[in-house]
Motif scaffolding. Structure first.
Motif: not given
Ligand code: GLC
Length: 677
Positions: A208, A132, A70, A166, A118
């Motif tokens: 992702m 976030r 990550d 994302h 990621g």
């Protein structure tokens, strides 16, 4: 079967994968479509990321697994270098630095035994409440895209597959598992997707998917996003993997939607479920072959490349990498106010200084979600100032809760530094199992910190407010009562040292805001942290403020410095493919410093509804006192296009445009001229 060897070219890889697919059983193919993280381990690791997470691979056919780690604050495995959060790096406007950070992360992923990162988190910061915000680079698609591309370049240089995430329209945190985003085609294409397209064009090899829905379909099942736009329009050749634990909702939905891999482990992509879906005709063999083929092709492409160097464990969190974390912290801090040039403080004229606030002594590198890096050390603000001053100046620390002691300390010192703002309890990734994170309830500071600011400011005119956080903080209640405000972000393991070097002038602050700071929360787009459904409009941030005529507290692209810069002689030239702009920038002060030159294009004469102006170029330059630089920025004409939903194509209007260049998005900081296409 041919051998797998270093230096295989695309054709050899293609032929190898084709041959493998001819020999693989269904079960072996489905194994390429899943992560194999142990669920208890994953749950235990949530937020601390103890190791790499494997997926896919075949010993029989010599296909290595992918090994996911990550990010983006650094590699989320203990001991790694902990950088300032991405939003802080966005405030540096320094893509070369971001590429260098990608370099470091790529090396450390490899040194940890990983090969998939990621951490290219590039969701658009639509509203400062977003939990976030710290993990992305700002509110503007062009800025986010350039930074995501830079991080991708750095990471992939070390044969680590980068993941852009994302995908897509993930800009609410608490409701992220359920919210359906309604969005029209122009807004999707022109506002919420360009930065992903930029990263795909840069060669980012994995995507992702987000948890949320877009236009009623989960992103992990969204054929329009994954097959029509990503794999067809953008010709994306890598593989798409889900976000974790809730990223896939059905076998048929994911596979027909174009999701190649279920992470972190099989739930709907279990062999028996896939086999059943195939037998029932709900999915096709071609879909299986496509997914497994993409995964194996992408892995082979990366593991057969020659490595530019070796990756021994000593690289992890090494001194050279920590120095880059210091550079990033120094380049990202934004000086918002500096009346009477109180900063930089003169350490020869100060005998006693006070540091106030609970945040001055805690290791506050950001949220405790999947981007949390447990690093070798963190220099707190107080420690950084102590490191810098040694015992040359008496430093008094006061946590700030006892009013009488605050008043008496503030009265007796030559300078007062307040460290206030947010921490992981206020904002961060929403992890239900750990009951942490979520979107911000309140866009201002906590009441006790506002009170502390007012108290200290009333007793000491040399009062410096240092803000810690990952997004805009509304300051109207106190900002006019203090002379100095510095946005320091969650500034990573070296943040305290960077803060001290800026406060005492060893470093001239050059950061600029990657988002708009409002005066009034009512000037922001609608936001509901618990929404089941929400409409994302075409305007937000500076485009909304400029279209609506709202005055922000601090504008997109704004930041002060210890020197001053003068712009003149703006020129523009147009050729077949590009608009070429140039401007002279001079350091008219006594201190060397960096200036971030921004280029905006204005659409006042557009025949359709468009923003007043959009960021279309930027560069950060260093200038010595009295030094003058001729700065050139190119804009490709295709970057002026709008998306016509009727013709389903990008169109460049043949009109007269305004070109702006200057040190912020504020009209008073910009020179302008015009050109016609
Ligand atoms: C989380 C996050 C994602 C992260 C993944 C693995 O749900 O949304 O950003 O990479 O899980 O930790």
């Amino acid at each position: 079967m041919n051998e797998i060897k270093k230096g295989m070219n695309e054709e050899e890889i293609e032929n190898y994968v084709k041959e493998v697919l001819e020999h693989m059983s269904l079960k072996e193919k489905v194994y390429q479509m899943i992560g194999n993280g142990l669920i208890l381990k994953v749950l235990k690791d949530r937020g601390v990321g103890r190791r790499v997470y494997d997926g896919a691979g075949s010993k029989k056919f010599k296909i290595p697994s992918f090994k996911f780690t990550d990010g983006p604050r650094g590699v989320v495995i203990p001991g790694s270098t902990c950088f300032p959060v991405s939003i802080a790096r966005g405030a540096s406007w320094d893509v070369n630095l971001e590429q260098n950070i990608g370099n470091v992360i790529g090396k450390e992923v490899r040194a940890h035994g990983g090969n998939l990162f990621g951490g290219v988190c590039i969701n658009l910061l639509r509203h400062p409440s977003w939990g976030r915000a710290q993990e992305t680079y700002g509110e503007d698609p062009f800025l986010i895209g350039e930074f995501g591309a830079a991080l991708t370049r750095g990471v992939q240089k070390h044969n680590v597959m980068a993941t852009a995430k994302h995908f897509a329209a993930n800009s609410i945190e608490t409701a992220r598992f359920k919210v359906n985003v309604k969005i029209d085609e122009r807004t999707l294409r022109e506002v919420y997707l360009p930065h992903f397209k930029r990263c795909v064009e840069e060669g980012c090899v994995t995507i992702m998917t987000a948890y949320n829905k877009v236009r009623g379909e989960y992103c992990g099942h969204n054929k329009y996003l994954l097959r029509n736009i990503l794999k067809s329009d953008w010709n994306f050749q890598g593989f798409v993997h889900s976000d974790w634990m809730r990223g896939v909702k059905s076998t048929m939905g994911g596979i027909t939607g174009g999701l190649d891999v279920e992470m972190p482990r099989a739930k709907y992509y279990k062999y028996r479920k896939v086999k059943k879906a195939l037998q029932q005709g709900n999915i096709s063999q071609a879909m299986i072959d496509e997914a497994a083929g993409r995964v194996m092709r992408t892995i082979l492409h990366y593991v057969t490349k020659e490595d530019p160097q070796t990756y021994e464990p000593a690289l992890i969190g090494c001194e050279e990498h920590c120095k880059i974390a210091l550079e990033a912290a120094e380049k990202s801090m934004v000086l918002l106010k500096n009346e009477q040039n109180i900063l930089p403080l003169n350490k020869n004229k100060i005998k006693r200084m006070a540091i106030f606030g609970r945040l001055a002594i805690i290791k506050n590198t950001g949220d405790h979600g999947s981007s949390n890096v447990s690093t070798k050390y963190v220099i707190t603000p107080l420690k950084g100032i102590q490191n810098y001053l040694g015992d040359s100046i008496q430093i008094l620390y006061n946590e700030g809760s006892d009013k009488e002691s605050v008043k008496s300390v503030a009265k007796e010192v030559d300078a007062a530094i307040l460290i206030v703002g947010l921490d992981h309890k206020d904002e961060g990734e929403f992890i239900r199992e750990l009951k942490i994170g979520g979107d911000r309830e309140n866009l201002s500071l906590h009441d006790n910190e506002i009170e502390l600011i007012k108290l200290v400011a009333s007793e000491n005119q040399n009062c410096v407010v240092v803000l810690i956080g990952g997004s805009a903080i509304i300051m109207e209640e106190w900002k006019d009562q203090v002379p100095v405000i510095l946005m320091a972000w969650y500034s990573g393991m070296e943040g305290g040292n960077a803060l001290a070097r800026i406060i005492f002038g060893d470093v001239n602050p050059g950061g600029k805001l990657p988002f708009t700071i409002p005066k009034d929360p009512n000037h922001l787009p609608f936001f509901d942290k618990d929404a089941d459904e929400i409409e994302y409009g075409y305007y937000h941030g500076y485009t909304l403020f400029e279209k609506s005529g709202f005055e922000p507290a601090f504008a997109f692209g704004f930041g002060l410095t210890y020197t001053s810069f003068n712009y003149n002689n703006l020129q523009v030239d147009v050729n077949d493919e590009k608009v070429l702009a140039s401007v002279e920038v001079k350091n008219t002060g006594k201190t060397a410093g960096d200036e971030i030159i921004q280029l905006y294009i204005g659409f006042e004469q557009s025949q359709i509804d468009r923003p007043v102006k959009l960021l279309k170029g930027f560069t950060r330059v260093h200038l010595e006192p009295n030094e003058n630089k001729h700065v050139m920025i190119e804009v490709s004409k295709e970057n002026l296009a709008w998306y016509n939903p009727n013709s389903k194509s990008w169109e460049v209007e043949q009109i007269t445009y305004t070109l702006y260049m200057g040190g912020s998005s504020r009209a008073k900081d910009l020179l302008s001229t015009q050109f016609t296409l």
